[in-house]
Design a protein around this motif. Structure first.
Motif, mmCIF file in Angstrom:
data_model
loop_
_atom_site.group_PDB
_atom_site.id
_atom_site.type_symbol
_atom_site.label_atom_id
_atom_site.label_comp_id
_atom_site.label_asym_id
_atom_site.label_seq_id
_atom_site.Cartn_x
_atom_site.Cartn_y
_atom_site.Cartn_z
ATOM 1 N N ILE A 214 0.875 -1.243 -0.038
ATOM 2 C CA ILE A 214 -0.034 -0.058 -0.040
ATOM 3 C C ILE A 214 0.870 1.137 0.081
ATOM 4 C CG2 ILE A 214 -1.392 1.396 1.642
ATOM 5 C CD1 ILE A 214 -3.268 -0.974 2.022
ATOM 6 N N GLU A 227 -2.612 3.147 12.077
ATOM 7 C CA GLU A 227 -3.149 2.014 11.420
ATOM 8 C C GLU A 227 -2.834 0.562 11.517
ATOM 9 O OE1 GLU A 227 -6.073 2.960 10.137
ATOM 10 O OE2 GLU A 227 -5.856 4.914 10.347
ATOM 11 N N LEU A 230 -4.095 -2.650 10.382
ATOM 12 C CA LEU A 230 -3.936 -3.325 8.835
ATOM 13 C C LEU A 230 -2.782 -4.504 8.730
ATOM 14 C CD1 LEU A 230 -3.820 0.069 7.110
ATOM 15 C CD2 LEU A 230 -5.759 -1.429 7.330
ATOM 16 N N TRP A 235 -4.515 -10.376 3.459
ATOM 17 C CA TRP A 235 -4.980 -9.650 2.463
ATOM 18 C C TRP A 235 -4.561 -10.450 1.109
ATOM 19 C CZ3 TRP A 235 -4.633 -3.875 3.094
ATOM 20 C CH2 TRP A 235 -5.265 -3.433 4.079
ATOM 21 N N VAL A 238 -7.082 -5.333 -2.093
ATOM 22 C CA VAL A 238 -7.661 -4.427 -1.371
ATOM 23 C C VAL A 238 -8.368 -3.311 -2.115
ATOM 24 C CG1 VAL A 238 -5.770 -3.117 -0.867
ATOM 25 C CG2 VAL A 238 -7.508 -2.821 0.875
ATOM 26 N N CYS A 239 -9.363 -2.675 -1.817
ATOM 27 C CA CYS A 239 -9.800 -1.460 -2.803
ATOM 28 C C CYS A 239 -10.554 -0.625 -1.658
ATOM 29 C CB CYS A 239 -10.841 -1.800 -3.752
ATOM 30 S SG CYS A 239 -12.519 -2.305 -3.152
ATOM 31 N N VAL A 240 -10.607 0.628 -1.727
ATOM 32 C CA VAL A 240 -11.162 1.704 -1.034
ATOM 33 C C VAL A 240 -12.554 2.304 -1.655
ATOM 34 C CG1 VAL A 240 -10.634 3.729 0.379
ATOM 35 C CG2 VAL A 240 -8.864 2.259 -0.315
ATOM 36 N N PHE A 245 -11.564 0.140 3.709
ATOM 37 C CA PHE A 245 -10.780 -0.617 2.942
ATOM 38 C C PHE A 245 -11.712 -2.117 2.812
ATOM 39 C CE2 PHE A 245 -7.465 2.200 4.395
ATOM 40 C CZ PHE A 245 -6.582 2.088 3.401
ATOM 41 N N TYR A 246 -11.700 -2.473 1.529
ATOM 42 C CA TYR A 246 -12.484 -3.765 1.449
ATOM 43 C C TYR A 246 -11.384 -4.973 1.204
ATOM 44 C CZ TYR A 246 -16.733 -1.536 2.186
ATOM 45 O OH TYR A 246 -17.706 -0.586 2.469
ATOM 46 N N SER A 247 -11.588 -6.143 1.675
ATOM 47 C CA SER A 247 -10.687 -7.191 1.289
ATOM 48 C C SER A 247 -11.170 -8.667 1.137
ATOM 49 C CB SER A 247 -9.321 -7.003 2.119
ATOM 50 O OG SER A 247 -8.729 -8.324 1.961
ATOM 51 N N TYR A 258 -12.559 -2.460 6.817
ATOM 52 C CA TYR A 258 -11.729 -1.931 7.615
ATOM 53 C C TYR A 258 -11.993 -0.634 7.628
ATOM 54 C CZ TYR A 258 -8.090 0.284 10.431
ATOM 55 O OH TYR A 258 -7.073 0.868 11.464
ATOM 56 N N THR A 260 -11.474 3.387 8.459
ATOM 57 C CA THR A 260 -10.186 3.943 8.808
ATOM 58 C C THR A 260 -10.730 5.020 9.944
ATOM 59 O OG1 THR A 260 -10.972 5.506 6.973
ATOM 60 C CG2 THR A 260 -9.228 3.764 6.706
#
Length: 348
Positions: A214, A227, A230, A235, A238-240, A245-247, A258, A260
């Motif tokens: 990341i 963070e 994390l 993982w 991952v995308c935001v 955050f999605y995984s 997740y 933030t």
């Protein structure tokens, strides 16, 4: 006495001027543009014209998101090719090879910036010394070379877009880490940066040896060390979406989120039936932001047949803070012996 020959009926749309036809096509989803292109040479030219793109931009609410997937075939003639997601006549979905684009370099890095996909690094089977830099225009499915990268990077570099610049992280050898910066406005490479404003951070070295990386923006007040949660999750990608955050958690076979702001992990509810009952069946999982929805891609092997699945999930955050997903659709999008290299969403 023979009856007079009846004139063949003419297609009214063919008698319309180009500007009217362009206005009509501009109101049609880009998913159907390949089918329109196949009608005749005139339509193919109009679909690929700059006038169509300008017409779409002038229409309010016409921005669309299109998924592009980089797949590498196996075997003696292995190739890395670009596919995009299209809707079938029966309402289903499939991945279709973008035949107008050439094979991509092996082990290259792909990053999307609006309607363009930039390709950095990698090599061909005939020359491992290449310093590739390419740009794919997703509006017309054409590719243009970019200025040669300042230095050749070994392995697969990591590319990240920020404020009109693309930061490319990599190594010239196993010990020398370098950062190259490409200015998308001037289309030039900037001088080598010894202390870039953003850094590459490795979050996880998972049980299968996979490393997820990341990019950390050092200009923000939030420190990376805060963070810390994390670092403890397995993982695959991952995308935001909306600061979450999605995984896909391959260890527990769950879609995870997740937050933030709350700094905590939670399970995405309502999608349990979407996931395979046997987590060992899930290969090459990816999650990607699809215009605010979540696309979940994975490969599943059934009786030695490789099925590549894709599902679109609408997300909802409820008052109690839980995140729920609603599966909009789920389809087998391609069948074959492929490795999923990258998934990207271009915006038109």
């Amino acid at each position: 006495m023979s009856s007079p020959t009846k004139p063949e009926p003419t297609c009214l749309i063919m008698s319309l001027p180009d500007e009217v036809v362009v206005d009509i096509i501009a109101r049609v989803s880009t998913r159907f543009h390949p089918s329109i292109s196949a009608v005749c040479r005139r339509f193919r030219s109009l679909v690929a014209s700059p006038e169509l793109y300008k017409a779409r931009r002038s229409l309010s609410g016409c921005n669309e998101h299109c998924l592009y997937v980089i797949l590498q075939s196996f075997g003696e003639n292995s190739e890395t090719r670009v596919y995009n997601l299209r809707r079938k006549p029966d309402g289903g979905h499939r991945l279709v090879l973008v035949s107008s684009l050439p094979a991509m370099p092996h082990e290259a890095s792909f990053v999307v910036d609006g309607s363009r996909i930039h390709v950095f690094g990698g090599f061909s089977l005939y020359d491992r010394r290449e310093r590739n830099a390419l740009s794919i225009d997703c509006r017309y499915h054409t590719v243009q070379p970019l200025p040669t990268m300042p230095k050749r990077m070994i392995g697969t570099p990591l590319a990240h877009v920020m404020d009109g610049k693309i930061y490319v992280f990599g190594y010239t050898n196993y010990y020398n880490k370098v950062t190259a910066v490409f200015n998308t406005l001037t289309q030039t490479w900037e001088p080598e940066m010894t202390k870039p404003r953003i850094e590459l951070r490795h979050v996880l070295n998972g049980p299968d040896g996979y490393v997820n990386s990341i990019v950390y923006d050092g200009t923000k007040e939030t420190k990376w060390e805060t963070e810390w949660m994390l670092k403890f999750n397995k993982w695959k990608s991952v995308c935001v979406i909306d600061d979450v955050f999605y995984s896909y958690d391959c260890l527990y076979n769950k879609l995870k989120a997740y937050d933030t702001k709350l700094r905590c992990w939670s399970e995405v509810k309502g999608v349990k039936t979407l996931l395979p009952t046997n987590k060992s069946l899930v290969w090459w999982p990816r999650v990607v932001n699809y215009g605010g929805n979540l696309l979940f891609l994975y490969q599943k092997r059934i009786c030695r047949i490789e099925e590549h699945w894709c599902a679109e999930i609408a997300l909802e955050r409820r008052q109690d803070g839980e995140i729920w997903g609603k599966v909009e659709w789920s389809d087998v999008v391609i069948v074959g012996d492929f490795c999923l290299i990258e998934s990207l969403v271009a915006t038109f």
